[in-house]
Design a protein around this motif. Structure first.
Motif, PDB file in Angstrom:
ATOM      1  N   GLN A  98     -12.633 -49.013   8.718  1.00 16.31           N
ATOM      2  CA  GLN A  98     -13.646 -48.896   9.097  1.00 16.31           C
ATOM      3  C   GLN A  98     -14.741 -48.016   8.872  1.00 16.31           C
ATOM      4  O   GLN A  98     -15.920 -48.507   8.235  1.00 16.31           O
ATOM      5  CB  GLN A  98     -13.396 -48.607  10.443  1.00 16.31           C
ATOM      6  N   GLN A  99     -14.360 -47.351   7.309  1.00 15.23           N
ATOM      7  CA  GLN A  99     -15.014 -46.291   6.936  1.00 15.23           C
ATOM      8  C   GLN A  99     -14.451 -46.659   5.596  1.00 15.23           C
ATOM      9  O   GLN A  99     -13.730 -47.244   4.549  1.00 15.23           O
ATOM     10  CB  GLN A  99     -14.202 -45.373   6.843  1.00 15.23           C
ATOM     11  N   ARG A 100     -15.654 -46.635   4.170  1.00 12.33           N
ATOM     12  CA  ARG A 100     -15.442 -45.929   2.719  1.00 12.33           C
ATOM     13  C   ARG A 100     -15.281 -45.060   1.998  1.00 12.33           C
ATOM     14  O   ARG A 100     -15.020 -45.175   1.130  1.00 12.33           O
ATOM     15  CB  ARG A 100     -17.306 -46.969   2.726  1.00 12.33           C
ATOM     16  N   GLU A 101     -15.687 -43.960   2.849  1.00 12.43           N
ATOM     17  CA  GLU A 101     -16.003 -42.731   2.102  1.00 12.43           C
ATOM     18  C   GLU A 101     -15.129 -42.058   3.878  1.00 12.43           C
ATOM     19  O   GLU A 101     -16.353 -42.122   5.081  1.00 12.43           O
ATOM     20  CB  GLU A 101     -17.020 -42.580   1.350  1.00 12.43           C
ATOM     21  N   ILE A 102     -14.283 -41.208   3.638  1.00  9.50           N
ATOM     22  CA  ILE A 102     -13.959 -39.663   4.616  1.00  9.50           C
ATOM     23  C   ILE A 102     -13.478 -38.486   3.994  1.00  9.50           C
ATOM     24  O   ILE A 102     -13.540 -38.394   2.871  1.00  9.50           O
ATOM     25  CB  ILE A 102     -12.535 -40.511   5.772  1.00  9.50           C
ATOM     26  N   THR A 103     -13.666 -37.473   4.918  1.00 11.64           N
ATOM     27  CA  THR A 103     -13.739 -35.956   4.242  1.00 11.64           C
ATOM     28  C   THR A 103     -13.033 -35.631   5.428  1.00 11.64           C
ATOM     29  O   THR A 103     -13.217 -36.172   6.937  1.00 11.64           O
ATOM     30  CB  THR A 103     -15.174 -35.808   4.792  1.00 11.64           C
ATOM     31  N   PRO A 104     -11.520 -35.127   5.465  1.00 13.68           N
ATOM     32  CA  PRO A 104     -10.699 -34.171   6.382  1.00 13.68           C
ATOM     33  C   PRO A 104     -11.772 -33.467   7.359  1.00 13.68           C
ATOM     34  O   PRO A 104     -13.026 -32.580   7.161  1.00 13.68           O
ATOM     35  CB  PRO A 104     -10.771 -33.159   5.818  1.00 13.68           C
ATOM     36  N   ARG A 134      -6.041 -23.005   4.016  1.00 11.29           N
ATOM     37  CA  ARG A 134      -6.196 -22.606   2.692  1.00 11.29           C
ATOM     38  C   ARG A 134      -4.737 -21.541   2.857  1.00 11.29           C
ATOM     39  O   ARG A 134      -4.716 -20.850   3.617  1.00 11.29           O
ATOM     40  CB  ARG A 134      -6.532 -21.870   2.022  1.00 11.29           C
ATOM     41  N   ILE A 135      -3.352 -21.701   2.427  1.00  4.45           N
ATOM     42  CA  ILE A 135      -2.388 -21.516   1.997  1.00  4.45           C
ATOM     43  C   ILE A 135      -2.282 -20.665   1.222  1.00  4.45           C
ATOM     44  O   ILE A 135      -1.948 -21.434  -0.022  1.00  4.45           O
ATOM     45  CB  ILE A 135      -1.394 -22.141   2.669  1.00  4.45           C
ATOM     46  N   SER A 136      -2.983 -19.432   1.200  1.00  5.20           N
ATOM     47  CA  SER A 136      -2.192 -19.263   0.130  1.00  5.20           C
ATOM     48  C   SER A 136      -0.639 -18.347  -0.266  1.00  5.20           C
ATOM     49  O   SER A 136       0.419 -17.655   0.818  1.00  5.20           O
ATOM     50  CB  SER A 136      -2.705 -17.750  -0.568  1.00  5.20           C
ATOM     51  N   THR A 137      -0.394 -18.427  -1.639  1.00  5.20           N
ATOM     52  CA  THR A 137       1.281 -18.365  -1.589  1.00  5.20           C
ATOM     53  C   THR A 137       1.186 -17.797  -2.871  1.00  5.20           C
ATOM     54  O   THR A 137       0.656 -17.496  -3.972  1.00  5.20           O
ATOM     55  CB  THR A 137       2.541 -19.618  -2.099  1.00  5.20           C
ATOM     56  N   PRO A 138       2.853 -16.927  -3.188  1.00  8.59           N
ATOM     57  CA  PRO A 138       3.186 -15.787  -3.704  1.00  8.59           C
ATOM     58  C   PRO A 138       3.304 -16.511  -5.416  1.00  8.59           C
ATOM     59  O   PRO A 138       3.680 -15.396  -5.908  1.00  8.59           O
ATOM     60  CB  PRO A 138       3.951 -15.250  -3.492  1.00  8.59           C
ATOM     61  N   CYS A 141      -1.513 -32.848   2.018  1.00  9.34           N
ATOM     62  CA  CYS A 141      -1.379 -31.612   1.289  1.00  9.34           C
ATOM     63  C   CYS A 141      -2.352 -31.423   0.261  1.00  9.34           C
ATOM     64  O   CYS A 141      -1.761 -32.412  -1.025  1.00  9.34           O
ATOM     65  CB  CYS A 141       0.262 -31.087   1.232  1.00  9.34           C
ATOM     66  N   LEU A 142      -2.979 -31.055  -0.969  1.00  9.77           N
ATOM     67  CA  LEU A 142      -3.426 -30.501  -2.077  1.00  9.77           C
ATOM     68  C   LEU A 142      -3.377 -29.191  -2.856  1.00  9.77           C
ATOM     69  O   LEU A 142      -3.234 -28.569  -1.906  1.00  9.77           O
ATOM     70  CB  LEU A 142      -4.921 -30.713  -2.388  1.00  9.77           C
ATOM     71  N   TYR A 143      -2.567 -29.451  -4.266  1.00 11.05           N
ATOM     72  CA  TYR A 143      -2.617 -28.089  -4.887  1.00 11.05           C
ATOM     73  C   TYR A 143      -2.765 -28.602  -6.205  1.00 11.05           C
ATOM     74  O   TYR A 143      -2.876 -29.907  -6.208  1.00 11.05           O
ATOM     75  CB  TYR A 143      -1.169 -28.258  -4.800  1.00 11.05           C
ATOM     76  N   TYR A 144      -3.579 -28.049  -7.226  1.00 12.98           N
ATOM     77  CA  TYR A 144      -4.097 -28.273  -8.206  1.00 12.98           C
ATOM     78  C   TYR A 144      -3.973 -26.849  -9.444  1.00 12.98           C
ATOM     79  O   TYR A 144      -4.017 -25.962  -9.164  1.00 12.98           O
ATOM     80  CB  TYR A 144      -5.516 -28.703  -8.650  1.00 12.98           C
ATOM     81  N   THR A 145      -3.955 -27.612 -10.686  1.00 11.87           N
ATOM     82  CA  THR A 145      -3.810 -26.368 -11.678  1.00 11.87           C
ATOM     83  C   THR A 145      -5.023 -26.420 -12.090  1.00 11.87           C
ATOM     84  O   THR A 145      -5.552 -27.248 -12.416  1.00 11.87           O
ATOM     85  CB  THR A 145      -2.495 -26.346 -12.660  1.00 11.87           C
ATOM     86  N   PHE A 187      -3.765 -26.834  -0.528  1.00 12.00           N
ATOM     87  CA  PHE A 187      -4.852 -27.105   0.272  1.00 12.00           C
ATOM     88  C   PHE A 187      -4.221 -27.723   1.466  1.00 12.00           C
ATOM     89  O   PHE A 187      -3.514 -29.184   1.783  1.00 12.00           O
ATOM     90  CB  PHE A 187      -5.926 -27.640  -0.247  1.00 12.00           C
ATOM     91  N   VAL A 188      -4.536 -27.447   3.468  1.00  9.77           N
ATOM     92  CA  VAL A 188      -3.767 -28.828   4.163  1.00  9.77           C
ATOM     93  C   VAL A 188      -5.122 -29.359   4.878  1.00  9.77           C
ATOM     94  O   VAL A 188      -5.860 -28.556   4.951  1.00  9.77           O
ATOM     95  CB  VAL A 188      -3.633 -27.606   5.407  1.00  9.77           C
ATOM     96  N   LEU A 189      -5.002 -30.750   4.361  1.00 14.43           N
ATOM     97  CA  LEU A 189      -6.057 -31.534   4.931  1.00 14.43           C
ATOM     98  C   LEU A 189      -5.975 -32.729   5.588  1.00 14.43           C
ATOM     99  O   LEU A 189      -5.114 -33.203   5.701  1.00 14.43           O
ATOM    100  CB  LEU A 189      -6.701 -32.794   3.667  1.00 14.43           C
TER     101      LEU A 189
END
Length: 489
Positions: free
Chosen positions: A87-93, A98-102, A455-459, A474-476
């Protein structure tokens, strides 16, 4: 006699056979059926069936601790995901955490189907951790496993509903690269859970050059020189040296009762043996190999090229409820260089074909395995072809172009009963959800459509450790997150 005159117990038994969307439609008919459709017993069984068939680890276990409204939410998530995609063409969470890890992340990360638990590999020091995304402190691992820096992993559900399994493949340099395999169980719903080793391979019996060729919750299969050689029932530490009279094997799949051998342009099927296994000590004495009988061989249509890839994650290997899907990637001369063609095939064991193969009739011929879907894609989005996730009888994956980190694409395919293929392609606006993501970010996203979570993570090569996403998960959530009970029992 009216339908509503049937006793409530019988109506409940009938309603349990319905799909969740049909049950919701039923409540619009009359007050009696509307009241029935809110019964906790009904939604408890539907949610349990969904988790069993899709190998999900839900937000709360056991499920009977939840109320009927939350159980209904769990059971209807796959249907809601499909509707969202159509039903959607574009979605946003609807929410982003944000979960910060060591530590910086390694290559191997896995969002357990169900959306609550996340396996993440950390680089310094090298270790595998299990995170509970629904806990008050999701950055604090609930269990940690020390590993070698060059280890790789497979994640599978164990035979127990409350237990996860991890196979860890550690390279041995002697002198060619071989792998030693350890299998660990972990029960994430228990307090003070930990990784418990349940099996270790023996390199004197089988020491693969690229980890186990195929695995399920209790079995591993190894090949050597393009031939099947060893079956290991790792939970009972039973071994079988085996051989199969077939053409060269370049890939093996495990179904719940069968071994699928992939050859150039064909596949062969043989049953997983239930007898003739020996102990580790006996296997070390090199007993005679057991000849496995091919039940039938089947061609692909259109013919596939060597290198057909597994599209569905190993998590679903050996499941009685999920079909294994493979995909062949090609670039026909008529197609632009920046485009590729995906042919999708379902890999199944059909008992009728076994009977047809054994028939002495000249007219008996095994029909080809037909490609059920063909999809074009940009070449720079083909790398995630192995990350399709089954949901509501369809499969979904998330991709993105290296040139546009701000927008991900969620693609869906579903083979309908009438033979047509339902497709969906939705853009996920990541820039709106994570405004500070750098333009040079190299992002990965893990999807669980059954819970509406990713879940998204990036460098960032340019910013390095100064990147706002360094060490951050990042938990979406695309639906409102489910509540978690203080006590789960």
């Amino acid at each position: 006699m009216l339908f509503t005159d049937i006793s409530p117990d019988v109506l409940l038994r009938i309603s349990i056979l319905l799909d969740p969307q049909d049950l919701i439609s039923l409540r619009k008919t009359c007050q009696t059926l509307s009241s029935l459709s809110h019964e906790k017993t009904l939604w408890l069984q539907l949610a349990d069936r969904l988790c069993t068939e899709n190998l999900l680890f839900p937000s709360v276990f056991p499920l009977h601790n939840l109320g009927s409204a939350v159980l209904e939410d769990i059971a209807t998530h796959p249907v809601r995901w499909e509707k969202l995609m159509l039903q959607q063409r574009e979605i946003t969470p609807v929410s982003v955490r944000r979960i910060s890890t060591p530590s910086a992340f390694g290559y191997y990360n896995f969002l357990v189907p169900g959306g609550r638990f996340l396996f993440s590999s950390y680089e310094s020091p090298p270790r595998l951790v299990l995170l509970d995304l629904c806990s008050e402190n999701p950055a604090m691992p609930i269990a940690t496993l020390v590993i070698k820096s060059d280890a790789s992993f497979n994640f599978i559900p164990s035979p127990s509903k409350r237990t996860l399994s991890v196979s860890v493949h550690t390279p041995i340099y002697t002198p060619a690269i071989r792998y030693l395999i350890h299998v660990y169980d972990i029960s994430p719903y228990e307090n003070d859970c930990q990784f418990t080793k349940v099996a270790s391979s023996d390199p004197r019996i089988a020491c693969p050059s690229s980890g186990p060729i195929a695995l399920s919750p209790d079995t591993m299969v190894f090949t050597q020189d393009c031939q099947l050689t060893t079956i290991w029932k790792y939970r009972t530490d039973e071994w079988m040296r085996c051989t199969v009279s077939s053409r060269a094997v370049f890939k093996v799949f495990l179904l719940h009762d069968s071994i699928i051998l992939m050859h150039p342009n064909t596949l062969s099927v043989c049953l997983i043996p239930t007898t003739n296994y020996v102990s580790r000590l006996q296997a070390l004495q090199s007993p005679p190999a057991v000849e496995l009988r091919i039940l039938y061989e089947r061609e692909f249509s259109p013919p596939q090229y060597p290198g057909c890839k597994q599209a569905i994650d190993d998590w679903y290997s050996g499941s009685r409820h999920q079909t294994m899907t493979v995909v062949q990637i090609s670039n026909p001369p008529s197609m632009p260089d920046d485009m590729v063609l995906f042919h999708f095939y379902n890999i199944e064991h059909d008992e009728d074909l076994s009977s047809l193969s054994s028939s002495s009739s000249r007219e008996a011929r095994i029909p080809p395995n037909q490609s059920w879907a063909t999809v074009q894609a940009h070449r720079d989005r083909s790398s995630s072809v192995f990350r399709w996730i089954p949901c509501n009888n369809g499969i979904y994956r998330i991709t993105h172009s290296r040139l546009d980190v701000a927008h991900f694409h969620c693609q869906g395919l579903k083979n309908l009963d009438d033979g047509t293929v339902q497709t969906s392609n939705v853009v996920i606006d990541i820039r709106n959800a994570i405004p500070d993501i750098p333009d040079d970010a190299k992002a990965k996203i893990l999807l669980c459509p059954q819970s509406g979570r990713a879940c998204l993570y990036y460098t960032s090569p340019g910013l390095g450790s100064n990147s706002p996403g360094a060490g951050v998960i990042f938990v979406l959530d695309f639906f409102e997150p489910l509540p978690v009970l203080a006590s789960e029992g």
